[in-house]
Design a protein around this motif. Structure first.
Motif, PDB file in Angstrom:
ATOM      1  N   TYR A 171      30.858 -11.690 137.416  1.00  0.00           N
ATOM      2  CA  TYR A 171      29.480 -11.719 136.916  1.00  0.00           C
ATOM      3  C   TYR A 171      29.378 -12.533 135.633  1.00  0.00           C
ATOM      4  O   TYR A 171      28.470 -13.351 135.458  1.00  0.00           O
ATOM      5  N   LYS A 172      30.322 -12.331 134.727  1.00  0.00           N
ATOM      6  CA  LYS A 172      30.309 -13.078 133.465  1.00  0.00           C
ATOM      7  C   LYS A 172      30.446 -14.577 133.712  1.00  0.00           C
ATOM      8  O   LYS A 172      29.820 -15.392 133.030  1.00  0.00           O
ATOM      9  N   ILE A 173      31.257 -14.944 134.697  1.00  0.00           N
ATOM     10  CA  ILE A 173      31.459 -16.365 134.996  1.00  0.00           C
ATOM     11  C   ILE A 173      30.150 -17.014 135.427  1.00  0.00           C
ATOM     12  O   ILE A 173      29.709 -18.021 134.860  1.00  0.00           O
ATOM     13  N   TYR A 174      29.505 -16.436 136.449  1.00  0.00           N
ATOM     14  CA  TYR A 174      28.316 -17.125 136.962  1.00  0.00           C
ATOM     15  C   TYR A 174      27.109 -16.941 136.050  1.00  0.00           C
ATOM     16  O   TYR A 174      26.248 -17.818 135.961  1.00  0.00           O
ATOM     17  N   LEU A 175      27.041 -15.821 135.316  1.00  0.00           N
ATOM     18  CA  LEU A 175      25.896 -15.617 134.424  1.00  0.00           C
ATOM     19  C   LEU A 175      25.900 -16.627 133.281  1.00  0.00           C
ATOM     20  O   LEU A 175      24.855 -17.187 132.929  1.00  0.00           O
ATOM     21  N   ASN A 176      27.061 -16.877 132.678  1.00  0.00           N
ATOM     22  CA  ASN A 176      27.125 -17.849 131.586  1.00  0.00           C
ATOM     23  C   ASN A 176      26.743 -19.245 132.069  1.00  0.00           C
ATOM     24  O   ASN A 176      26.035 -19.982 131.373  1.00  0.00           O
ATOM     25  N   HIS A 177      27.195 -19.615 133.257  1.00  0.00           N
ATOM     26  CA  HIS A 177      26.810 -20.921 133.796  1.00  0.00           C
ATOM     27  C   HIS A 177      25.305 -20.979 134.060  1.00  0.00           C
ATOM     28  O   HIS A 177      24.650 -21.987 133.755  1.00  0.00           O
ATOM     29  N   ASP A 178      24.741 -19.913 134.617  1.00  0.00           N
ATOM     30  CA  ASP A 178      23.304 -19.907 134.895  1.00  0.00           C
ATOM     31  C   ASP A 178      22.495 -19.991 133.603  1.00  0.00           C
ATOM     32  O   ASP A 178      21.455 -20.652 133.544  1.00  0.00           O
ATOM     33  N   LYS A 179      22.975 -19.330 132.558  1.00  0.00           N
ATOM     34  CA  LYS A 179      22.304 -19.393 131.255  1.00  0.00           C
ATOM     35  C   LYS A 179      22.309 -20.822 130.722  1.00  0.00           C
ATOM     36  O   LYS A 179      21.285 -21.342 130.246  1.00  0.00           O
TER      37      LYS A 179
END
Length: 416
Positions: A171-179
């Motif tokens: 979750y942290k991986i894709y959330l930071n990229h989406d941000k």
């Protein structure tokens, strides 16, 4: 192949700057416009921020909660006003409501769940049953403590089992990229696209594509390096627009060893088996035809190389006009592990051989001399020529119908 639950996990609609609009750049005026300067400033930013974790800690489980025969999910939330938490099961088609609970004045909440007998991927959403939210895994007697921060972006830390630690890491991986993708898009959208030069529009598009690629690469690395867990299923099913079949097979292989009877393992198997061999990611069907000397040559004998299957014929004018481009690309890339498997739809062997010699086509050539009734053409559903299918080193389809500059660009990308 499109993912079936796309909208559920799209946190923001990323809209890149339009290429339409008036180009104000002229040959007489090479000065950089104010809009161009703004865009250059945006392009010079890194956009690699990492969202901060909650400052609070996950709450401790009481002895009674630890010994409970049901699953216990408890947490504490900080940040924006959150009145309720919704627990929902994630399926390919939709989110299925399981339960909801109120959040008290101190930000505490808890669930006691007896629905699940096996590990199940769920979603916790805030104030409604609509995304965004956070993924968790709930089983028969899961004990899970969460600290959640809601400041517009939802981050969380978890105290629980391996499954939940790993899905939190994903979750942290894709959330930071989406941000970072959203931040980039927000800054670009402030600039009037009609007043930006075409060259900078191209740079913006390339930058956005690179940021998307970085997201894909990081998620792919997670899938390839992590041990068997349901986060792998979550990643290949919901986090790609068109997931790589190899990543799906990697996830399936790991899950099948540790949880072969899981509904997620079975679902992945069905999905993999349903992929057409001619779709991108599919394993290209075998072709075995004779070369000039009457020797049978198999397409699969070229595994380990990037292969272009080139359907053509001596009587095909567009094919013959395209051949100089193909010759140039073969010369450029053959030393880098590139091969061409030419499949002729000729019926006359002498004309076929003459065209190969006259056009200087020095790669592998095969044919059954049956014209449009060629078995290879029928298997590959060839309806017009020239027609190409590009395969990776494992014999899987990368792209179809590429020619000229598009083919060269793709080969440059994969044979760096």
């Amino acid at each position: 192949m499109k993912k079936s639950l796309e909208l559920i996990f799209v946190l923001f609609s990323i809209i890149i700057i339009s290429c339409a609009g008036k180009n104000t750049e002229t040959t007489e005026n090479n000065n950089i416009s104010p809009n161009d300067l703004k865009l250059v400033s945006v392009l010079n930013r890194q956009f690699n921020a990492v969202l901060s974790s909650p400052e609070i800690l996950p709450p401790e489980m009481s002895l009674a909660e630890q010994n409970s025969q049901s699953s216990v999910i408890k947490g504490k939330i900080e940040g924006k006003n959150t009145r309720a938490i919704y627990l929902q099961e994630i399926t390919r088609e939709k989110l299925v409501f399981v339960d909801s609970t109120k959040v008290d004045n101190d930000g505490n909440f808890s669930f006691n769940v007896s629905k699940f007998t096996t590990p199940t991927i769920c979603f916790l959403t805030l104030n409604s049953n609509n995304p965004p939210g956070i993924p968790i895994v709930v089983g028969a007697k899961t004990k899970l403590s969460l600290a959640i921060k809601n400041d517009g972006w939802i981050t969380y830390t978890v105290k629980g089992d391996k499954e939940n630690n790993l899905i939190n890491e994903l979750y942290k991986i894709y959330l930071n990229h989406d941000k970072n993708l959203q931040d980039f898009n927000r800054e670009v959208s402030k600039i009037d696209p009609a007043l930006v030069t075409d060259s900078l529009r191209t740079v913006v598009g390339d930058r956005f594509k690179q940021m998307q690629k970085n997201r894909t690469d990081d998620i792919s690395e997670f899938i390839n390096t992590k041990e068997s867990c349901l986060a792998l299923y979550f990643a290949v099913t919901f986090l790609f627009e068109e997931p790589d079949i190899l990543l799906m097979e990697t996830a399936y292989s790991k899950l099948n060893k540790t949880m072969p009877t899981s509904k997620y393992t079975k679902d992945l198997k069905i999905t993999i088996d349903s992929v057409s061999p001619l779709e991108v990611g599919g394993l290209a069907p075998e072709i075995e035809l004779q070369n000039f000397d009457g020797k049978m040559v198999k397409l699969s004998s070229l595994r380990g190389k990037v292969v272009l299957i080139d359907f053509w014929a001596s009587w095909c004018g567009p094919c013959r006009r395209e051949n100089p481009n193909v010759v140039a690309m073969y010369s450029k890339f053959k030393s880098k592990g590139f091969e061409i498997f030419g499949v002729s739809l000729d019926e006359n062997s002498e004309k076929w051989k003459a065209a190969v010699q006259n056009d200087g086509l020095t790669w592998i050539h095969v044919s059954d001399l049956k014209g449009w009734q060629s078995m290879a053409a029928r298997i590959y559903q060839v309806s017009s020529i020239p027609f190409t299918v590009l395969l990776d080193k494992n014999g899987r389809v990368i792209a179809k119908g590429l020619r000229g500059a598009d083919l060269e660009a793709k080969l440059d990308e994969i044979l760096k």
